[in-house]
Design a protein around this motif. Structure first.
Motif, PDB file in Angstrom:
ATOM      1  N   SER A 572       0.836  -1.200   0.000  1.00  0.00           N
ATOM      2  CA  SER A 572       0.000   0.000   0.000  1.00  0.00           C
ATOM      3  C   SER A 572       0.869   1.246   0.000  1.00  0.00           C
ATOM      4  O   SER A 572       2.006   1.230   0.506  1.00  0.00           O
ATOM      5  CB  SER A 572      -0.925   0.016   1.213  1.00  0.00           C
ATOM      6  OG  SER A 572      -1.929  -0.957   1.088  1.00  0.00           O
ATOM      7  N   HIS A 573       0.325   2.334  -0.566  1.00  0.00           N
ATOM      8  CA  HIS A 573       1.093   3.553  -0.760  1.00  0.00           C
ATOM      9  C   HIS A 573       0.228   4.771  -0.455  1.00  0.00           C
ATOM     10  O   HIS A 573      -1.004   4.715  -0.535  1.00  0.00           O
ATOM     11  CB  HIS A 573       1.599   3.625  -2.197  1.00  0.00           C
ATOM     12  CG  HIS A 573       2.357   2.413  -2.635  1.00  0.00           C
ATOM     13  ND1 HIS A 573       3.718   2.302  -2.518  1.00  0.00           N
ATOM     14  CD2 HIS A 573       1.928   1.229  -3.157  1.00  0.00           C
ATOM     15  CE1 HIS A 573       4.105   1.120  -2.980  1.00  0.00           C
ATOM     16  NE2 HIS A 573       3.025   0.443  -3.377  1.00  0.00           N
ATOM     17  N   THR A 574       0.896   5.874  -0.165  1.00  0.00           N
ATOM     18  CA  THR A 574       0.205   7.144   0.085  1.00  0.00           C
ATOM     19  C   THR A 574       0.657   8.163  -0.946  1.00  0.00           C
ATOM     20  O   THR A 574       1.585   7.921  -1.726  1.00  0.00           O
ATOM     21  CB  THR A 574       0.531   7.688   1.483  1.00  0.00           C
ATOM     22  OG1 THR A 574       1.887   8.143   1.499  1.00  0.00           O
ATOM     23  CG2 THR A 574       0.330   6.634   2.561  1.00  0.00           C
ATOM     24  N   ASP A 575       0.005   9.330  -0.914  1.00  0.00           N
ATOM     25  CA  ASP A 575       0.530  10.437  -1.701  1.00  0.00           C
ATOM     26  C   ASP A 575       1.597  11.161  -0.876  1.00  0.00           C
ATOM     27  O   ASP A 575       1.928  10.750   0.246  1.00  0.00           O
ATOM     28  CB  ASP A 575      -0.587  11.363  -2.169  1.00  0.00           C
ATOM     29  CG  ASP A 575      -1.351  12.010  -1.026  1.00  0.00           C
ATOM     30  OD1 ASP A 575      -0.724  12.340   0.007  1.00  0.00           O
ATOM     31  OD2 ASP A 575      -2.580  12.210  -1.162  1.00  0.00           O
ATOM     32  N   SER A 576       2.158  12.236  -1.386  1.00  0.00           N
ATOM     33  CA  SER A 576       3.314  12.887  -0.750  1.00  0.00           C
ATOM     34  C   SER A 576       2.934  13.895   0.329  1.00  0.00           C
ATOM     35  O   SER A 576       3.809  14.394   1.046  1.00  0.00           O
ATOM     36  CB  SER A 576       4.158  13.599  -1.820  1.00  0.00           C
ATOM     37  OG  SER A 576       3.391  14.632  -2.436  1.00  0.00           O
ATOM     38  N   ARG A 577       1.643  14.180   0.443  1.00  0.00           N
ATOM     39  CA  ARG A 577       1.240  15.179   1.424  1.00  0.00           C
ATOM     40  C   ARG A 577       1.316  14.597   2.832  1.00  0.00           C
ATOM     41  O   ARG A 577       0.984  13.425   3.043  1.00  0.00           O
ATOM     42  CB  ARG A 577      -0.170  15.673   1.109  1.00  0.00           C
ATOM     43  CG  ARG A 577      -0.250  16.461  -0.193  1.00  0.00           C
ATOM     44  CD  ARG A 577      -1.667  16.839  -0.552  1.00  0.00           C
ATOM     45  NE  ARG A 577      -2.497  15.670  -0.808  1.00  0.00           N
ATOM     46  CZ  ARG A 577      -3.793  15.748  -1.143  1.00  0.00           C
ATOM     47  NH1 ARG A 577      -4.386  16.937  -1.239  1.00  0.00           N
ATOM     48  NH2 ARG A 577      -4.489  14.650  -1.360  1.00  0.00           N
ATOM     49  N   GLY A 578       1.728  15.418   3.759  1.00  0.00           N
ATOM     50  CA  GLY A 578       1.887  14.952   5.129  1.00  0.00           C
ATOM     51  C   GLY A 578       3.306  14.549   5.438  1.00  0.00           C
ATOM     52  O   GLY A 578       4.179  14.437   4.579  1.00  0.00           O
ATOM     53  N   ASN A 579       3.539  14.292   6.698  1.00  0.00           N
ATOM     54  CA  ASN A 579       4.850  13.898   7.193  1.00  0.00           C
ATOM     55  C   ASN A 579       5.235  12.524   6.658  1.00  0.00           C
ATOM     56  O   ASN A 579       4.413  11.620   6.585  1.00  0.00           O
ATOM     57  CB  ASN A 579       4.808  13.899   8.726  1.00  0.00           C
ATOM     58  CG  ASN A 579       6.137  13.542   9.334  1.00  0.00           C
ATOM     59  OD1 ASN A 579       6.419  12.363   9.513  1.00  0.00           O
ATOM     60  ND2 ASN A 579       6.957  14.551   9.630  1.00  0.00           N
ATOM     61  N   TYR A 615       4.442   1.433   2.153  1.00  0.00           N
ATOM     62  CA  TYR A 615       5.660   2.062   1.665  1.00  0.00           C
ATOM     63  C   TYR A 615       5.583   3.589   1.702  1.00  0.00           C
ATOM     64  O   TYR A 615       6.423   4.267   1.108  1.00  0.00           O
ATOM     65  CB  TYR A 615       5.938   1.604   0.230  1.00  0.00           C
ATOM     66  CG  TYR A 615       6.404   0.154   0.166  1.00  0.00           C
ATOM     67  CD1 TYR A 615       7.753  -0.164   0.274  1.00  0.00           C
ATOM     68  CD2 TYR A 615       5.482  -0.878   0.029  1.00  0.00           C
ATOM     69  CE1 TYR A 615       8.181  -1.480   0.222  1.00  0.00           C
ATOM     70  CE2 TYR A 615       5.898  -2.194  -0.015  1.00  0.00           C
ATOM     71  CZ  TYR A 615       7.245  -2.500   0.081  1.00  0.00           C
ATOM     72  OH  TYR A 615       7.667  -3.809   0.047  1.00  0.00           O
ATOM     73  N   GLY A 616       4.570   4.088   2.405  1.00  0.00           N
ATOM     74  CA  GLY A 616       4.481   5.528   2.547  1.00  0.00           C
ATOM     75  C   GLY A 616       4.415   6.215   1.200  1.00  0.00           C
ATOM     76  O   GLY A 616       3.732   5.767   0.282  1.00  0.00           O
ATOM     77  N   GLU A 617       5.180   7.309   1.104  1.00  0.00           N
ATOM     78  CA  GLU A 617       5.174   8.109  -0.122  1.00  0.00           C
ATOM     79  C   GLU A 617       6.418   7.893  -0.967  1.00  0.00           C
ATOM     80  O   GLU A 617       6.720   8.675  -1.872  1.00  0.00           O
ATOM     81  CB  GLU A 617       5.076   9.593   0.229  1.00  0.00           C
ATOM     82  CG  GLU A 617       6.262  10.089   1.077  1.00  0.00           C
ATOM     83  CD  GLU A 617       6.128  11.552   1.441  1.00  0.00           C
ATOM     84  OE1 GLU A 617       6.718  12.378   0.710  1.00  0.00           O
ATOM     85  OE2 GLU A 617       5.454  11.859   2.435  1.00  0.00           O
ATOM     86  N   TYR A 618       7.134   6.791  -0.680  1.00  0.00           N
ATOM     87  CA  TYR A 618       8.436   6.600  -1.313  1.00  0.00           C
ATOM     88  C   TYR A 618       8.372   5.968  -2.708  1.00  0.00           C
ATOM     89  O   TYR A 618       9.395   5.858  -3.374  1.00  0.00           O
ATOM     90  CB  TYR A 618       9.328   5.757  -0.391  1.00  0.00           C
ATOM     91  CG  TYR A 618       9.516   6.383   0.969  1.00  0.00           C
ATOM     92  CD1 TYR A 618      10.019   7.681   1.088  1.00  0.00           C
ATOM     93  CD2 TYR A 618       9.177   5.696   2.133  1.00  0.00           C
ATOM     94  CE1 TYR A 618      10.189   8.269   2.335  1.00  0.00           C
ATOM     95  CE2 TYR A 618       9.350   6.269   3.369  1.00  0.00           C
ATOM     96  CZ  TYR A 618       9.838   7.563   3.478  1.00  0.00           C
ATOM     97  OH  TYR A 618       9.990   8.146   4.706  1.00  0.00           O
ATOM     98  N   GLN A 619       7.181   5.515  -3.161  1.00  0.00           N
ATOM     99  CA  GLN A 619       7.064   4.885  -4.487  1.00  0.00           C
ATOM    100  C   GLN A 619       5.907   5.531  -5.270  1.00  0.00           C
ATOM    101  O   GLN A 619       4.944   4.880  -5.650  1.00  0.00           O
ATOM    102  CB  GLN A 619       6.860   3.376  -4.356  1.00  0.00           C
ATOM    103  CG  GLN A 619       8.049   2.652  -3.743  1.00  0.00           C
ATOM    104  CD  GLN A 619       7.873   1.150  -3.704  1.00  0.00           C
ATOM    105  OE1 GLN A 619       6.969   0.591  -4.328  1.00  0.00           O
ATOM    106  NE2 GLN A 619       8.740   0.475  -2.960  1.00  0.00           N
ATOM    107  N   LEU A 620       6.049   6.819  -5.503  1.00  0.00           N
ATOM    108  CA  LEU A 620       5.022   7.560  -6.232  1.00  0.00           C
ATOM    109  C   LEU A 620       4.978   7.130  -7.699  1.00  0.00           C
ATOM    110  O   LEU A 620       6.002   6.753  -8.282  1.00  0.00           O
ATOM    111  CB  LEU A 620       5.294   9.060  -6.140  1.00  0.00           C
ATOM    112  CG  LEU A 620       5.382   9.658  -4.725  1.00  0.00           C
ATOM    113  CD1 LEU A 620       5.745  11.131  -4.797  1.00  0.00           C
ATOM    114  CD2 LEU A 620       4.073   9.456  -3.977  1.00  0.00           C
ATOM    115  N   VAL A 621       3.794   7.212  -8.300  1.00  0.00           N
ATOM    116  CA  VAL A 621       3.637   6.829  -9.708  1.00  0.00           C
ATOM    117  C   VAL A 621       3.699   8.034 -10.638  1.00  0.00           C
ATOM    118  O   VAL A 621       3.622   7.879 -11.863  1.00  0.00           O
ATOM    119  CB  VAL A 621       2.309   6.071  -9.935  1.00  0.00           C
ATOM    120  CG1 VAL A 621       2.285   4.775  -9.158  1.00  0.00           C
ATOM    121  CG2 VAL A 621       1.120   6.952  -9.586  1.00  0.00           C
ATOM    122  N   ASN A 622       3.818   9.233 -10.080  1.00  0.00           N
ATOM    123  CA  ASN A 622       3.882  10.426 -10.913  1.00  0.00           C
ATOM    124  C   ASN A 622       4.814  11.455 -10.280  1.00  0.00           C
ATOM    125  O   ASN A 622       5.559  11.138  -9.334  1.00  0.00           O
ATOM    126  CB  ASN A 622       2.484  11.004 -11.173  1.00  0.00           C
ATOM    127  CG  ASN A 622       1.715  11.260  -9.886  1.00  0.00           C
ATOM    128  OD1 ASN A 622       2.301  11.556  -8.844  1.00  0.00           O
ATOM    129  ND2 ASN A 622       0.395  11.152  -9.961  1.00  0.00           N
TER     130      ASN A 622
END
Length: 647
Positions: A572-579, A615-622
């Motif tokens: 699972s992944h998040t976007d870059s916003r936030g800590n 994996y937090g925001e470390y594997q963004l798709v864009n």
């Protein structure tokens, strides 16, 4: 599992699982390729069927189900799912699905239903060629017919390893020349180190197939050459070609060359040929050969280099005025003859003159030509080259045909490299023959696509022929004239492509290139990508499973129930916003939430999952990393879960 579907994993979004064993025993140089190919494949069709069974339906699922059957020629099931898609989601169905549905129904002989779908297809703007064909011939069932033109060639069964040529009709039999070892005396002709030619007779069945060849009986065959002949319709008289040899004596011209002459023989008793008579316009100083009779048998045509010849040899004729009484020879003139060689005339039942020449624009060597004769027995129209396949780059000659039966014969050395030694006789079937050719390429790069599968389907969507293209990615099919076909190309990881072809009424070749579009960006172990899952999205700062995500997770659950050996890892992944640290914890909660949903709500055993990791925001798709201004839609693309097949 359907082997053909397995082969088309990428085309039908199949899912991979491990089947390879004993890789350690393989050569290292093969291992990398084996790693790529080491998965067996899950059939997306079975998964979609399970989803529908569980009550999850959509236009896309129906269309995908229809496609999995259509591209495998299962038109009964294809029609079922396409019709459901059209009936339940009419505003979401694109034009190609109407056409595929119509074709599927046509293959089931449901022509009226197919026609109705074709009208809808036309109404929503389907392909112009298909529309035009449909509009031009809405009563196609009444007008389906195949006019056979052109020629299809087949070697006759009685050809030998020696020279065989010059066929002639002899009632229900075929007579021809051959330098077979069965020839009279088996003498060897020094010019080509082959036996001298004799005339042979063979049985001819209703389809023009030839069998049971044997030397012509009687006094015609000698230790010198006998060749091309013509028989009267009643079968009692024959005119034939022979070296200047009669009554045991041979004659030579002033250069000591033994020329060709025409002779006549009559039948006595049971096919015994006797009473050999030399025709009076022969000469030891020139050749006269290759006789042909007019339809009324009152005129004899032949080839000769006698004085008055325009070139090396011309076509001539004499009128038959009595018993071995003939008019003076008449040259057929510049309409027929050239400065080169004209030879091997034949007059058909339709009063067409077929002959061979190497003095006209042709394909090489002797070519066969035809011209109609008028009531005076001379050419009354244009001289036409018969074209391929009757002609080739080699010598093609001795053409005869019964036009009412559309069956004939010709002589050619096209399949050899030794000149006349390789002469063979071919059965000719008059037929309109179309060749459809093309090359399969990547639509974006233009690269060849070896290994692609190309299918030829008829107007009822029935499979006619299928090939797998080689390294040159080319294909070739034989087709009928005035017909409609579909040419379908498929390859793993590419979208299928289908082109509709309407063939003309004349023999020829149609080039139909097949560009395919790459459709598989999926990593081999990405189950979600293979099943074309929509992303498992989460609301901002949330980890609960949304209703839209539940539908996609049901596809995962269906796959795991269908294939109990399937083991997954959840990411699972998040976007870059936030800590960053907070996002690591949030993604971990989302992974665990996804895992618990599949275990607790869908009944999948916990041991079927190796782990659920965030994996937090470390594997963004864009590009939407920290500090980059992006829309909510772009940020949402990063809030996702993935399902990776484990070894």
């Amino acid at each position: 599992m359907n082997n053909k579907l397995l082969k088309n994993i990428f085309l039908f979004s199949f899912v991979a699982l491990i089947t390879t064993a004993g890789l350690a025993q393989k050569k290292k140089i093969e291992k990398a390729q084996q790693e790529f190919d080491k998965f067996a494949y899950i059939d997306a069709r079975e998964i979609y069927l399970k989803i529908v069974e569980d009550g999850y339906v959509s236009a896309q699922i129906y269309k995908n189900l229809g496609d999995t059957y259509y591209w495998n020629s299962d038109y009964d099931n294809a029609a079922k799912w396409y019709q459901k898609a059209i009936a339940e989601f009419p505003t979401e169905i694109e034009a190609p699905y109407y056409y595929r549905a119509a074709q599927s129904l046509k293959s089931l002989k449901k022509y009226e239903e197919s026609d109705e779908l074709m009208k809808l297809y036309t109404a929503i703007g389907g392909d112009g060629i298909i529309i035009q064909n449909f509009k031009n011939d809405p009563e196609y069932l009444k007008s389906i017919a195949f006019e056979k033109k052109g020629y299809v060639l087949e070697k006759i069964a009685v050809n030998t390893e020696f020279s065989d040529f010059g066929p002639a009709y002899y009632q229900d039999k075929l007579v021809f020349a051959s330098s077979s070892r069965e020839s009279e005396g088996s003498a060897i002709y020094e010019w080509n180190e082959q036996p001298f030619l004799d005339l042979f007779v063979a049985d001819m069945d209703a389809e023009g197939k030839i069998s049971n060849a044997s030397p012509l009986s009687g006094e015609i065959n000698t230790r010198y050459h006998e060749s091309s002949a013509v028989f009267t319709k009643d079968g009692t008289t024959v005119y034939f070609t022979r070296n200047n040899f009669i009554d045991g004596k041979k004659g030579k011209d002033k250069n000591k060359t033994i020329r060709l002459k025409l002779y006549r023989a009559t039948k006595s008793g049971d096919n015994f040929w006797t009473n050999i008579v030399e025709l009076p316009f022969n000469s030891k100083e020139y050749s006269v050969a290759h006789p042909a009779l007019s339809v009324d048998e009152k005129r004899l045509y032949f080839s000769s280099d006698m004085p008055g010849t325009l070139g090396m040899s011309d076509l001539w004729y004499v009128d038959i005025e009595g018993d071995n009484v003939y008019s003076e020879p008449v040259n057929m003139g510049a309409t027929i003859n050239t400065e080169a060689r004209e030879s091997f005339p034949f007059i058909s039942e339709a009063n067409n003159l077929y002959y061979s020449s190497d003095g006209r624009a042709g394909l090489g060597g002797f070519d066969i030509y035809v011209t109609p004769l008028n009531n005076l027995g001379v050419s009354s129209g244009k001289v036409t080259n018969l074209g391929e396949p009757a002609n080739s780059s080699q010598d093609d000659f001795g053409f005869i045909i019964q036009e009412s039966k559309k069956i004939g014969y010709l002589s050619s050395n096209r399949d050899g490299s030794k000149g006349s030694i390789d002469d063979d006789i071919y059965r000719v079937q008059e037929e309109c023959a179309i060749t459809i050719t093309g090359v399969v390429t990547d639509i974006d790069t233009g690269e060849l696509l070896p290994g692609a599968e190309v299918s030829l389907l008829d107007e009822n969507n029935q499979l006619v022929e299928q090939v797998t293209v080689g390294e040159d990615a080319s294909y070739s099919f034989s087709a009928l004239c005035e017909s409609q076909y579909s040419i379908r190309g498929t390859k793993q990881r590419y979208n299928p492509n289908e082109k509709v072809v309407s063939t003309p009424d004349k023999t020829g070749t149609i080039d139909v290139p097949l560009p395919l579009k790459l459709n598989d960006p999926c990593p081999p172990n990405d189950l979600g990508c293979r099943l074309k899952l929509q992303p498992i999205y989460f609301d901002f700062d949330k980890s609960n499973i949304r209703p839209d995500a539940a539908i996609e997770l049901e596809k995962i659950a269906a796959a795991m129930r269908l294939y109990p050996e399937l083991v997954l890892k959840i990411e699972s992944h998040t976007d870059s916003r936030g800590n960053d640290k907070y996002n690591e914890a949030l993604s971990d909660r989302r992974a665990k939430s996804t895992l618990e949903y599949l275990i607790n709500d869908r009944g999948i055993a916990r041991e079927r999952f190796t782990e659920a990791v965030g994996y937090g925001e470390y594997q963004l798709v864009n590009e939407c990393s920290n500090g980059v201004k992006c829309s909510e839609e772009k940020h949402q693309l990063n809030r996702r879960s993935m399902f990776l097949i484990q070894n």
